[in-house]
Design an enzyme around this catalytic site. Structure first.
Site, short mmCIF file in Angstrom:
data_model
loop_
_atom_site.label_atom_id
_atom_site.label_comp_id
_atom_site.label_asym_id
_atom_site.label_seq_id
_atom_site.Cartn_x
_atom_site.Cartn_y
_atom_site.Cartn_z
N CYS A 188 0.83 -1.20 0.00
CA CYS A 188 0.00 0.00 0.00
C CYS A 188 0.87 1.26 0.00
O CYS A 188 0.37 2.35 -0.21
CB CYS A 188 -0.95 0.01 1.20
SG CYS A 188 -0.11 -0.03 2.78
N ASP A 210 2.40 2.53 2.58
CA ASP A 210 2.33 3.29 3.83
C ASP A 210 3.56 3.04 4.69
O ASP A 210 4.13 1.96 4.70
CB ASP A 210 1.07 2.90 4.61
CG ASP A 210 -0.18 3.37 3.88
OD1 ASP A 210 -0.03 4.19 2.95
OD2 ASP A 210 -1.28 2.93 4.22
N CYS A 250 -2.71 5.39 5.73
CA CYS A 250 -4.17 5.49 5.71
C CYS A 250 -4.72 5.81 7.10
O CYS A 250 -4.00 5.79 8.09
CB CYS A 250 -4.75 4.17 5.23
SG CYS A 250 -4.61 2.86 6.44
N CYS A 276 -3.15 -2.96 8.48
CA CYS A 276 -2.66 -1.62 8.86
C CYS A 276 -2.18 -1.62 10.31
O CYS A 276 -1.23 -0.93 10.65
CB CYS A 276 -3.75 -0.58 8.68
SG CYS A 276 -4.60 -0.70 7.11
FE1 FES Z 1 -1.61 0.62 4.14
FE2 FES Z 1 -3.57 0.95 5.81
S1 FES Z 1 -3.72 0.71 3.69
S2 FES Z 1 -1.47 0.79 6.26
#
Ligand code: FES
Length: 146
Positions: free
Chosen positions: A34, A36, A60, A104
């Site tokens: 993702c 992140d 997110c 996450c």
């Molecule tokens: Fe990547 Fe939540 S979508 S940490």
């Protein structure tokens, strides 16, 4: 997708956001899938108690909320108590997360572990039960293929 009130609260008003200069330990982990990234800063005293903790999350809403809750859960704890703060514990404290957002919450757990690892390295100590950190927690996810 439904978020609990607690998730919304920690997303809208994150606790312990920021950084600590000359932290006892810092840890950064990301999830390449993702994109992140989360960074945790720990201030640990001579009794191995976490006096202060801050986080920065480029991610997110669920990542922000779980980081916020995770920092609240490890603050004031010993490093060994902090090790027991799993992503499950964080999710429970948040009254749950939607299924697709569970990964996450792993960012927070792994970032805390990475920061503890950094602390142990700097101190030249071993923290029993602590595994070396991974940079990309996506590696932890089991791919099911036939
Ligand atoms: Fe990547 Fe939540 S979508 S940490």
């Amino acid at each position: 997708m439904m978020y609990s009130e607690k998730v919304m609260d920690h997303f809208m008003h994150p606790r312990n956001m920021g950084e600590i200069e000359n932290a006892s330990g810092t840890g950064t982990v990301g999830n390449a899938k993702c994109g992140d990234i989360m960074r945790i800063f720990l201030d640990i005293d001579d009794d191995q108690v976490i006096r202060d903790v801050k986080f920065k999350t480029f991610g997110c809403g669920a990542a922000v909320a779980t980081s916020s809750m995770a920092t609240e859960l490890v603050k004031g704890k010993t490093i060994y108590e902090a090790l027991e703060v799993t992503n499950k514990a964080v999710m429970e404290a948040l009254d749950g997360l939607p299924q697709v957002k569970i990964h996450c919450s792993l960012l927070a757990e792994e970032a805390i572990h990475a920061a503890l690892w950094d602390y142990a390295l700097k101190k030249g100590i071993t923290i029993e039960g602590l595994k070396p950190p991974v940079n990309d927690i996506g590696e932890h996810e089991v791919e099911e293929e036939d």
